[in-house]
Design an enzyme around this catalytic site. Structure first.
Site, PDB file in Angstrom:
ATOM      1  N   ASP A 162       1.399  15.744   9.199  1.00  0.00           N
ATOM      2  CA  ASP A 162       1.704  15.981   8.840  1.00  0.00           C
ATOM      3  C   ASP A 162       2.648  17.495   8.656  1.00  0.00           C
ATOM      4  O   ASP A 162       2.267  18.267   7.383  1.00  0.00           O
ATOM      5  CB  ASP A 162       0.908  16.188   7.544  1.00  0.00           C
ATOM      6  N   TRP A 201       0.758  -1.439   0.531  1.00  0.00           N
ATOM      7  CA  TRP A 201       0.379  -0.805   0.352  1.00  0.00           C
ATOM      8  C   TRP A 201       0.699   1.302  -0.174  1.00  0.00           C
ATOM      9  O   TRP A 201       1.617   1.265   0.828  1.00  0.00           O
ATOM     10  CB  TRP A 201      -0.873  -0.142   1.003  1.00  0.00           C
ATOM     11  N   TRP A 259      -4.744  -0.039   3.537  1.00  0.00           N
ATOM     12  CA  TRP A 259      -3.650   0.427   4.579  1.00  0.00           C
ATOM     13  C   TRP A 259      -3.790   0.445   5.947  1.00  0.00           C
ATOM     14  O   TRP A 259      -4.599  -0.873   6.727  1.00  0.00           O
ATOM     15  CB  TRP A 259      -4.692   2.146   5.073  1.00  0.00           C
ATOM     16  N   GLN A 309       3.855   6.853   2.497  1.00  0.00           N
ATOM     17  CA  GLN A 309       2.773   6.494   3.461  1.00  0.00           C
ATOM     18  C   GLN A 309       3.011   5.376   3.025  1.00  0.00           C
ATOM     19  O   GLN A 309       2.647   4.463   1.743  1.00  0.00           O
ATOM     20  CB  GLN A 309       1.897   6.807   3.508  1.00  0.00           C
ATOM     21  N   GLU A 366      -5.323  18.782   6.111  1.00  0.00           N
ATOM     22  CA  GLU A 366      -3.965  17.760   6.664  1.00  0.00           C
ATOM     23  C   GLU A 366      -2.657  18.686   5.183  1.00  0.00           C
ATOM     24  O   GLU A 366      -2.938  19.100   4.004  1.00  0.00           O
ATOM     25  CB  GLU A 366      -4.242  16.843   5.279  1.00  0.00           C
ATOM     26  N   TRP A 388      -9.111   9.071  -0.773  1.00  0.00           N
ATOM     27  CA  TRP A 388     -10.131   7.784   0.518  1.00  0.00           C
ATOM     28  C   TRP A 388     -11.165   7.504  -0.457  1.00  0.00           C
ATOM     29  O   TRP A 388     -11.568   6.872   0.343  1.00  0.00           O
ATOM     30  CB  TRP A 388      -9.797   8.902   1.611  1.00  0.00           C
ATOM     31  N   ASP A 393       0.213   9.134   0.629  1.00  0.00           N
ATOM     32  CA  ASP A 393       1.000  10.603   0.807  1.00  0.00           C
ATOM     33  C   ASP A 393       2.606  10.207   0.148  1.00  0.00           C
ATOM     34  O   ASP A 393       3.072   9.521   1.212  1.00  0.00           O
ATOM     35  CB  ASP A 393       0.735  11.108   2.467  1.00  0.00           C
TER      36      ASP A 393
END
Length: 493
Positions: free
Chosen positions: A167, A35, A62, A54, A221, A303, A38
């Site tokens: 972040d 996976w 995730w 990520q 974010e 998402w 970001d």
């Protein structure tokens, strides 16, 4: 090195060797395995571009967030490096969330990230605590700071929430390190906070950069904050947005705020707009190239669209093509990084083609191409009311780009691309009224399409997971149009 990091590094090497090259995009970075979401730590270090991301190596969903790692000389051909971080510290045992990277004064590379841990409250509810942490290394191996977190809840200003605080984006200016961090206030409003440090390790709260005031979504974010063409720019990705005409859509979006700094150094906003008007784009991050260009890469996913996937693929998620960004008339302009020209193969050009129904052009086909289409009326008055490009077409599955010159709307649509899921398949954006003339530049790379409208005035991105053997491209008009097409096949060198 912890057991968790050792395990991740051993696993990704073994798993990567099992993935055929043709099962990945040609140029867009995908996770080494598993996976990806970001982009993190998009930076220059030791003469190369570094991009972290990520990462959950073990499944295509995730999971506990690691940091994957890749490097490139030219932004386009990426080489994987070992997994940089695993959730193995006291401050990040639930995940190493998004962050950034920068070279320190002593030549080492500093990673700044959000550490997440879970704790049970007095009321018995288990909650996530998000704090800012650092790790320092040599471009391959990193050691987490023994006194993490370097910014905790005690450094938050009054009214700031301690659960959504993440972040960090770091930069250096006037001999100091600065960092902006996304935060959701106690009354559930997004804001961006700024911190300052003399050494990149010890941080103090500086000021509030901007507050959402309940305009665009809730939590903000993945902020990025920089000077561009004489203006100050903030990029961020709001969650839970409400739509506003065709500028912003429901759910998770992107926001570019353009303004200036006043004499006190405070940000005064002048214009707000979407960054990408398509389906799949989120959490962009930028780097300043040695030649002065500001370059941006985003997660080419959203998402809200994670159900659109190839279940037979051992990876999920890809990065956008790198974009050069600039400002014109206080609006964001985005163009594919010019390095793409180094990968041009065969060039095919057709000029002044009259389209009055549906047509295919000889040799105009493919799934790894850079194609520019200029469309205009065949007469002085508007001679058509719709123009369509159909691509990734095998006679049954296909995706489309449509332009309505009357309403000045461009629509992308992948509902016929082979997906069996009723998730987001269409997106529209309002474009300039150019009396029926428009320029559409498509970057296709096996499993994605990025559309640059009118030389980068707007961009629309989406994943396309139709079988790569679907290479057909055709054009259609309701009425008559004149069309110029220039296509370059893209090839690995």
């Amino acid at each position: 090195m912890s057991d968790k990091l050792t395990k991740a590094r051993e696993y990704e090497v073994k798993k990567e060797a099992m993935i055929p090259e043709e099962q990945r995009p040609l140029f867009h970075l995908t996770p080494r395995c598993g996976w990806m979401n970001d982009p993190n730590g998009f930076s220059k270090y030791n003469g190369k571009y570094h991009l972290f991301y990520q990462y959950y190596p073990y499944e295509t969903v995730w999971g506990p967030m690691h940091w994957g790692h890749a490097e490139s000389k030219d932004l386009i051909t990426w080489e994987y490096l070992p997994c940089a971080m695993a959730p193995d510290g006291e401050a990040d045992n639930f995940g190493c969330f998004s962050g950034s990277a920068i070279e320190m004064e002593d030549g080492r590379q500093l990673l700044v990230y959000t550490g997440v841990r879970k704790e049970e409250e007095e009321d018995g509810i288990v909650r996530e605590y998000q704090t800012q942490c650092i790790a320092i290394g040599d471009g391959v191996n990193y050691e987490k700071y023994e006194n993490n977190p370097v910014i905790g809840a005690d450094s938050l200003p009054k009214g700031a929430g301690k659960f959504d605080f993440r972040d960090p984006k770091v930069w250096k200016e006037n001999g100091k390190y600065y960092m902006v961090v996304g935060n959701k206030t106690e009354d559930k409003d997004g804001q961006i906070l700024q911190y300052v440090s003399d050494d990149g390790i010890h941080w103090n709260y500086d000021k509030l950069v901007i507050k959402n005031n309940h305009r665009f979504g809730v939590m903000w974010e993945c902020p990025d904050y920089f000077e561009l063409d004489g203006k100050q720019v903030l990029l961020t990705s709001p969650q839970d947005m409400l739509p506003e005409e065709l500028e912003f859509h429901n759910g998770n979006g992107t926001l570019c705020v353009i303004g200036e700094l006043n004499k006190d150094g405070d940000f005064c906003e002048e214009n707000c707009q979407a960054i990408d008007y398509g389906i799949d784009f989120y959490a962009p991050q930028t780097v300043l190239a040695d030649d002065g260009r500001r370059l941006m890469i985003g997660w080419m996913q959203n998402w809200d669209t994670c159900g659109i996937r190839r279940d037979d693929f051992p990876w999920f998620g890809q990065m956008s093509f790198p974009r050069e960004i600039s400002l014109h008339n206080n609006k964001l302009i985005q163009k594919p990084a010019r390095e793409i020209a180094d990968y041009y193969g065969k060039r095919i050009s057709r000029q002044n083609v009259l389209i009055s129904d549906s047509a295919s052009l000889s040799s105009i086909e493919g799934r790894c191409i850079d194609m520019t289409v200029n469309v205009r009326s065949s007469e002085r008055t508007l001679s058509y009311n719709k123009f369509e490009i159909r691509f990734a077409d095998n006679g049954k599955a296909y995706s489309t780009i449509e332009y309505d010159p009357v309403e000045n709307i461009v629509k992308i649509d992948r509902k016929h691309s082979g997906s069996r899921r009723a998730i987001v398949h269409q997106r529209r954006c309002k474009v300039a009224n150019n009396k029926g003339e428009i320029t559409l530049r498509l970057i296709l790379d096996r499993y994605s399409m990025e559309l640059f409208i009118n030389d980068g005035e707007q961009v629309m991105s989406m994943g396309v997971f139709t079988d790569v053997k679907a290479e057909g491209i055709s054009f259609k008009a309701n009425g008559e149009v004149l069309m110029d097409v220039t296509m370059h096949e893209l090839e690995k060198k």
